[in-house]
Structure formats: structure tokens, C-alpha cells
Motif scaffolding. Structure first.
Motif, short mmCIF file in Angstrom:
data_model
loop_
_atom_site.label_atom_id
_atom_site.label_comp_id
_atom_site.label_asym_id
_atom_site.label_seq_id
_atom_site.Cartn_x
_atom_site.Cartn_y
_atom_site.Cartn_z
N MET A 199 0.86 -1.21 0.00
CA MET A 199 0.00 0.00 0.00
C MET A 199 0.89 1.25 0.00
O MET A 199 1.85 1.32 0.76
CB MET A 199 -0.89 -0.04 1.24
CG MET A 199 -1.99 0.99 1.26
SD MET A 199 -3.30 0.70 0.06
CE MET A 199 -4.23 -0.59 0.89
N SER A 200 0.57 2.23 -0.85
CA SER A 200 1.33 3.48 -0.89
C SER A 200 0.68 4.52 0.01
O SER A 200 -0.52 4.49 0.23
CB SER A 200 1.36 4.03 -2.31
OG SER A 200 2.03 3.12 -3.16
N ALA A 201 1.50 5.45 0.49
CA ALA A 201 0.97 6.49 1.36
C ALA A 201 1.26 7.87 0.77
O ALA A 201 2.30 8.10 0.15
CB ALA A 201 1.58 6.38 2.75
N ALA A 202 0.31 8.77 0.98
CA ALA A 202 0.44 10.15 0.49
C ALA A 202 0.28 11.12 1.65
O ALA A 202 -0.59 10.94 2.50
CB ALA A 202 -0.64 10.44 -0.56
N LEU A 203 1.13 12.14 1.66
CA LEU A 203 1.00 13.24 2.62
C LEU A 203 0.37 14.42 1.89
O LEU A 203 0.96 14.93 0.92
CB LEU A 203 2.38 13.59 3.17
CG LEU A 203 2.58 14.92 3.90
CD1 LEU A 203 1.55 15.17 4.97
CD2 LEU A 203 3.98 14.99 4.50
N VAL A 204 -0.82 14.81 2.30
CA VAL A 204 -1.53 15.91 1.64
C VAL A 204 -1.65 17.05 2.65
O VAL A 204 -2.31 16.91 3.69
CB VAL A 204 -2.94 15.47 1.18
CG1 VAL A 204 -3.63 16.62 0.43
CG2 VAL A 204 -2.87 14.23 0.31
N THR A 205 -1.04 18.19 2.35
CA THR A 205 -1.16 19.33 3.27
C THR A 205 -2.49 20.04 3.01
O THR A 205 -3.00 20.06 1.88
CB THR A 205 0.01 20.31 3.12
OG1 THR A 205 -0.04 20.95 1.83
CG2 THR A 205 1.35 19.63 3.33
N GLY A 206 -3.05 20.59 4.09
CA GLY A 206 -4.34 21.28 3.96
C GLY A 206 -5.41 20.35 3.45
O GLY A 206 -6.19 20.71 2.57
N VAL A 236 -11.87 8.67 4.50
CA VAL A 236 -10.80 7.84 3.92
C VAL A 236 -10.95 6.40 4.42
O VAL A 236 -10.89 5.43 3.65
CB VAL A 236 -9.41 8.41 4.31
CG1 VAL A 236 -8.30 7.41 4.01
CG2 VAL A 236 -9.16 9.73 3.58
N ARG A 237 -11.18 6.26 5.72
CA ARG A 237 -11.31 4.90 6.29
C ARG A 237 -12.54 4.19 5.74
O ARG A 237 -12.52 2.99 5.50
CB ARG A 237 -11.36 4.98 7.82
CG ARG A 237 -10.01 5.40 8.40
CD ARG A 237 -10.03 5.52 9.92
NE ARG A 237 -8.83 6.22 10.37
CZ ARG A 237 -8.82 7.34 11.09
NH1 ARG A 237 -9.94 7.90 11.49
NH2 ARG A 237 -7.66 7.90 11.42
N GLU A 238 -13.60 4.96 5.52
CA GLU A 238 -14.81 4.36 4.91
C GLU A 238 -14.51 3.84 3.51
O GLU A 238 -15.01 2.79 3.11
CB GLU A 238 -15.91 5.42 4.80
CG GLU A 238 -17.08 5.21 5.74
CD GLU A 238 -17.96 6.43 5.78
OE1 GLU A 238 -18.44 6.86 4.71
OE2 GLU A 238 -18.14 6.99 6.89
N ILE A 239 -13.70 4.59 2.78
CA ILE A 239 -13.32 4.15 1.43
C ILE A 239 -12.52 2.85 1.52
O ILE A 239 -12.59 1.99 0.66
CB ILE A 239 -12.52 5.27 0.71
CG1 ILE A 239 -13.44 6.43 0.36
CG2 ILE A 239 -11.83 4.73 -0.55
CD1 ILE A 239 -12.72 7.71 -0.04
N GLY A 240 -11.74 2.71 2.61
CA GLY A 240 -11.07 1.42 2.83
C GLY A 240 -9.57 1.48 2.98
O GLY A 240 -8.91 0.45 2.98
N THR A 241 -8.99 2.70 3.06
CA THR A 241 -7.55 2.78 3.31
C THR A 241 -7.34 3.46 4.67
O THR A 241 -8.30 3.80 5.36
CB THR A 241 -6.81 3.56 2.19
OG1 THR A 241 -7.28 4.91 2.17
CG2 THR A 241 -7.05 2.92 0.83
N LYS A 242 -6.06 3.63 5.04
CA LYS A 242 -5.77 4.17 6.37
C LYS A 242 -5.61 5.68 6.33
O LYS A 242 -5.21 6.25 5.30
CB LYS A 242 -4.48 3.55 6.90
CG LYS A 242 -4.59 2.06 7.16
CD LYS A 242 -3.30 1.56 7.76
CE LYS A 242 -3.25 0.05 7.76
NZ LYS A 242 -1.97 -0.47 7.36
#
Ligand code: NAP
Length: 251
Positions: A1-8, A46-52
Motif C-alpha cells: 500500500m502506498s501512502a500520500a501526505l496531503v497538506t491542507g 478515507v477509512r470508509e473508502i477502505g484505506t488508512k
């Protein structure tokens, strides 16, 4: 699984990007400045969609906050494949450049330009150290090249982000990291709420955008997903306009 950091990521375009990325399988670091309730609601979606999702309050204008943001992001997910520099603010009051004060200029430079410049530096160094062939996306604006004389400070920060993209693209290509500028046009968010009537007129009556509708946060999110899911593998330093064709010159 890939992770993204999204500011704001608590509201508006950042929220749209976070949700679009989650739908593409990304775990999300939901950064916000002060609105914990809005950030929690995005994390829940996000969790409802199924990722962390991990929520991190941090002011991108502050050096110590940026350092903690990156540490908490890596603690949460081990690796970050995508940084989205989205957090940004408009001037509190629009003022003619013949009268505008330094306070607003300094505030916008700190949040909109210095923040992403040094956050990118931090994340890029972590990507290099980890051997991550990551992606960095910065959300600028059509204000990067459109002169609005009642918010010169904002325009200057957005023009600066175009050079940020070029600089990091040039520096990071050898590490397999590509860097993009996504340039939204008129997007329906809290930021544009106060000028809604004016933009309604410009879009629907004057046809300022060939595609005659407001942009949505999801329009921007989908452009980021295209980059994040590697649909542009041989591109870097590229500008993607998400503006209904505003940038066209027609005759
Ligand atoms: P918005 O609805 O006002 O949301 C701004 C977001 O940035 C919120 O999540 C806010 O967090 C966060 N934020 C503000 N200051 C911050 C700071 N110092 N540190 C960390 N986070 C901070 O704005 P938006 O319309 O979605 O705009 C997002 C980006 O797109 C901005 O860079 C903006 O310049 C750009 N843009 C917007 C448009 C448009 O038409 N809306 C067009 C072109 C470009 P809190 O919820 O905690 O306050």
C-alpha cells in the motif's frame, strides 16, 4: 500500500485530493492547520473508502511543525510515496498593490511558498535516503501567471511555486523522483465562497472559462491521481492546468 501526505487536507481541494487518492488505494496523512473537526471527517471518509488515515495538525509556515509533520507521517506509514503541497491561503483582505501592506505579504509568503519549499526539501531527503521513487505535486493556481492587481501577494507566491516545481524536478530526476505543478482555475471551496457571485457571472455570463462551470475539488483530485498512479512516467516539471480551459487565448 502506498501512502500520500496531503497538506491542507481538511477542506476544499486538499480534501478532494485526499479522497480521490484514497479511492485509488492510497493511505493518507491528513494535514490541517486548526480545523480538527473537518480533518477528522476527512480521515473518517478515507477509512470508509477502505484505506488508512493519520491526522497531523501542523502549520506549514513553521519549521518545527514541518519537521514534526514529516516525522509523524513516516511513523504512521513507514514510507511516503507522494507529497502533495496543497495548503494555502488567500489574503485576508484583497488590496490594490499600490496600497497593500507587508503583513499580508509576509503571511502569504510563509504559508504558500516557504512552507512548501522547505517541506519538499524534508520529504525529498527522506525519499532519497529510503530509495523511494516518489512523486511530488504542488498545487499552484492560475494566479501563477494571471495578474490580479488586488492580490499581488497571492500571485507572487503562486508564481514562486512554478519555480519550486522546476527546481526540484531538475534536482530530483536522478533519484527517480518526479515533480509536478497542478494549476487549478476557479474551484468551488471556502476560499472562493466570498467571491461566488462575481465568479458566477464571469463563468456563466462572460464565458471566462471555455468549459462553463465551476471546477470541483474532485477535478483537481483526479489530476493528482493520474500523477500518483504513474500515468505520466516520462514527464517531470510538467504543469497540468485544471481550469476548464481558462488559460486558452482565443481570437
Ligand atoms: P480552503 O478551502 O480555504 O482550504 C485550505 C486548507 O489549507 C484547509 O485544509 C486549511 O486547514 C489548510 N491550511 C491553511 N493554512 C495552513 C497552514 N498554515 N498549514 C497547514 N494547512 C493550512 O482552500 P482551497 O480553495 O481548497 O485551496 C487549496 C489550495 O488550492 C491553496 O493552495 C489555494 O491557493 C489553491 N487554489 C485554490 C483555488 C480555488 O479556486 N479554490 C484556485 C487555485 C488554487 P484548516 O481546515 O485547519 O484551516
Amino acid at each position: 500500500m502506498s501512502a500520500a501526505l496531503v497538506t491542507g487536507a481538511s477542506r476544499g481541494i486538499g480534501r478532494g485530493i485526499a479522497l480521490a487518492l484514497a479511492r485509488s488505494g492510497f493511505d493518507i496523512v491528513v494535514n490541517y492547520a486548526s480545523n480538527a473537526e473537518a480533518a477528522a471527517s476527512v480521515a473518517a471518509s478515507v477509512r470508509e473508502i477502505g484505506t488508512k488515515a493519520a491526522m497531523v495538525r501542523a502549520d506549514v509556515a513553521r519549521s518545527e511543525d514541518r519537521t514534526r509533520l514529516v516525522e509523524e507521517a513516516y511513523d504512521a506509514f513507514g514510507d511516503i510515496e507522494l507529497l502533495v503541497n496543497n495548503a494555502g491561503v488567500a489574503p485576508a483582505v484583497r488590496a490594490d498593490i499600490l496600497e497593500a501592506g507587508e503583513e499580508s505579504f509576509d503571511r502569504l509568503i510563509a504559508i504558500n511558498l516557504k512552507g512548501p519549499y522547505f517541506l519538499t526539501q524534508l520529504v525529498a531527503n527522506r525519499m532519497i535516503a529510503a530509495g523511494t521513487r516518489g512523486r511530488i505535486v504542488t498545487i499552484s493556481s492560475m494566479s501563477a501567471y494571471t495578474a490580479s492587481v488586488n492580490r499581488g501577494d497571492y500571485c507572487i507566491t503562486k508564481a514562486g511555486l512554478s519555480m519550486l516545481t522546476k527546481l526540484y524536478a531538475a534536482r530530483l530526476a536522478e533519484h527517480g523522483i518526479t515533480v509536478f505543478e497542478v494549476r487549478p482555475g476557479i474551484i468551488a471551496t471556502d476560499m472562493t465562497d466570498g467571491v461566488k457571485e462575481k465568479y458566477d457571472r464571469l463563468i456563466h455570463d462572460d464565458g471566462i472559462t471555455p468549459i462553463r462551470r465551476w471546477g470541483t475539488p474532485d477535478d483537481v483530485g483526479r489530476a493528482v491521481v493520474a500523477i500518483a498512479t504513474d500515468l505520466l512516467p516520462f514527464s517531470t516539471a510538467q504543469v497540468i492546468d485544471v481550469d476548464g480551459g481558462f488559460h486558452l487565448h482565443t481570437l
